[in-house]
Scaffold this active site. Structure first.
Site, short mmCIF file in Angstrom:
data_model
loop_
_atom_site.label_atom_id
_atom_site.label_comp_id
_atom_site.label_asym_id
_atom_site.label_seq_id
_atom_site.Cartn_x
_atom_site.Cartn_y
_atom_site.Cartn_z
N GLU A 177 67.38 -40.60 -38.35
CA GLU A 177 66.79 -39.26 -38.44
C GLU A 177 67.88 -38.20 -38.53
OE1 GLU A 177 64.21 -38.28 -35.18
OE2 GLU A 177 63.27 -40.24 -35.26
N CYS A 215 71.56 -31.45 -38.11
CA CYS A 215 71.78 -32.29 -36.93
C CYS A 215 71.74 -33.74 -37.39
CB CYS A 215 70.68 -32.02 -35.91
SG CYS A 215 70.69 -33.16 -34.52
N CYS A 253 70.45 -46.35 -29.60
CA CYS A 253 71.46 -45.90 -28.63
C CYS A 253 71.37 -46.80 -27.42
CB CYS A 253 71.14 -44.45 -28.23
SG CYS A 253 72.34 -43.72 -27.07
N CYS A 298 69.18 -42.83 -21.51
CA CYS A 298 68.66 -41.62 -20.85
C CYS A 298 67.13 -41.67 -20.80
CB CYS A 298 69.13 -40.36 -21.57
SG CYS A 298 70.91 -40.20 -21.59
N CYS A 349 64.92 -36.09 -30.45
CA CYS A 349 65.69 -37.27 -30.85
C CYS A 349 64.87 -38.55 -30.91
CB CYS A 349 66.77 -37.56 -29.80
SG CYS A 349 68.04 -36.37 -29.76
#
Ligand code: SAH
Length: 353
Positions: A90, A103, A110, A114, A331
């Site tokens: 993305e 961005c 990942c 988090c 995200c």
């Protein structure tokens, strides 16, 4: 090897090895990184033979647009690009009065974990190459026909977990032979790999390093960010101080406000104490809720009280203007949504058979 990932010197060396004249490398590099082509056929002053040779010997990301969503509220565009190996990343295009900003993602998925972030739910798939980071920007310029002046590495992935590639990317993006984006118009966001922050400082880039802090005690931070088990806030602050000392660039703290979790006035006070000695700028982000987790954003009153407290303490603070909320702006949300549909339809056809 990915053609867009070759530095000017590497490309020159390869072109010479192919028995071509050195000026060919200059032409090719210009097509790739100044004209930002997304198809090798656009290299009209390069012979078909050489173009074919390049196509045979290198990988060249086509960045097919798998999905594009444009916000009706603010014109923000979210792109889902298909990479050559079928993975998807993305990127987001935003228009500001000071120019267009993109961005980008630095990894597919990942592994930082988090709790409030959608990118990390299925873990890390792979690192992106420097060319795949550049390619996201080039493909967006080609699609919008508008020039990009600002870049933020705040999409999916942890850039400091893809260290060598991010360093090469910064060099190529800000080089005058390429897009020549000013380092000051580039922001790289990290969840705080302290040793990598120190190493990164040595490059002396004049970019903005943003630290995703999100909590003021190790205990609270561990609840939100598993990486806090690895590095204490103290270690990260020391690394940030070193970064500031070596580069002269102030750090930005990103602080996502989660309702009832990290948004008390005491926490604003504690955050002030961390920001003050570093002259850090604080960017507050009301957490963007994702469907897989039940975190909620702070209410407006708490956000204002939090901001006021910081301002009273003399901290430079902004609230991130929310863009693209209607287009899965947070995200990793769009990639998950589309991949979810893909696997759901596989299941459906599976049952039919
Ligand atoms: N891995 C890097 C960069 C990617 S995330 C980092 O951690 O900084 C970019 C920023 O968005 C980080 O501050 C991250 O914590 C934040 N973020 C991720 N998901 C979010 C969400 N749902 N709401 C608000 N901020 C979020």
């Amino acid at each position: 090897m990915d053609l867009r990932s070759l530095s000017y010197d590497e490309l020159t060396e390869d072109v010479l090895k192919m028995g071509e004249k050195p000026f060919r490398a200059g032409q090719i590099y210009e097509w790739l990184h100044k004209k930002c082509i997304i198809s090798l056929d656009e290299m009209t002053n390069v012979s078909l033979k050489l173009r074919n040779r390049l196509a045979e010997e290198y990988e060249f990301g086509k960045f097919e647009i798998a999905r594009m969503q444009e916000s009706k509220i603010d014109g923000t565009r979210k792109y889902l690009f298909a990479l050559n190996d079928g993975n998807m990343v993305e990127s987001v295009f935003m228009r500001y009065h000071h120019g267009n900003s993109v961005c980008i993602s630095s990894q597919v998925g990942c592994r930082m974990g988090c709790k409030f972030c959608a990118s990390t739910i299925d873990g890390l798939v792979r690192n992106l190459t420097p060319g795949e980071m550049l390619g996201q920007i080039y493909a967006i310029q080609a699609d919008t026909k508008e020039r990009v002046s600002n870049v933020v590495v705040m999409g999916s992935g942890e850039p400091m977990d893809n260290y060598d590639n991010i360093v090469k990317f910064v060099g190529m993006l800000t080089d005058e032979k390429g897009l020549n984006i000013s380092q000051r118009n580039l922001t790289i966001s990290t969840c705080g790999l302290a040793d990598k922050i120190r190493q990164f400082a040595e490059n002396k880039f004049q970019l903005t390093l943003a630290l995703s802090l999100h909590a003021t005690t190790d205990e609270k931070r561990k609840q939100l960010m598993p990486i806090a088990n690895r590095y204490s806030i103290k270690e990260i602050m020391d690394a940030c101080a070193y970064y500031f000392e070596v580069t002269g660039r102030r750090i930005t703290f990103e602080y996502s406000l989660v309702g009832g979790v990290n948004d008390s006035e005491e926490e604003a006070q504690a955050l002030s104490r961390l920001a003050k000695p570093l002259h850090a700028h604080v960017n507050l982000i009301p957490v963007n809720p994702i469907k897989e987790r039940d975190y909620v954003p702070s209410d407006d009153r708490s956000i204002r009280a939090f901001q006021n407290k910081l301002e009273k303490n003399g901290i430079n603070v902004t609230i991130r203007r929310e863009m693209g909320r209607d287009i899965d702006g947070a995200c990793g949300q769009l990639r998950r949504k589309v991949m979810g549909q893909a696997s759901a339809s596989t299941v459906v056809s599976g049952t039919e058979n």
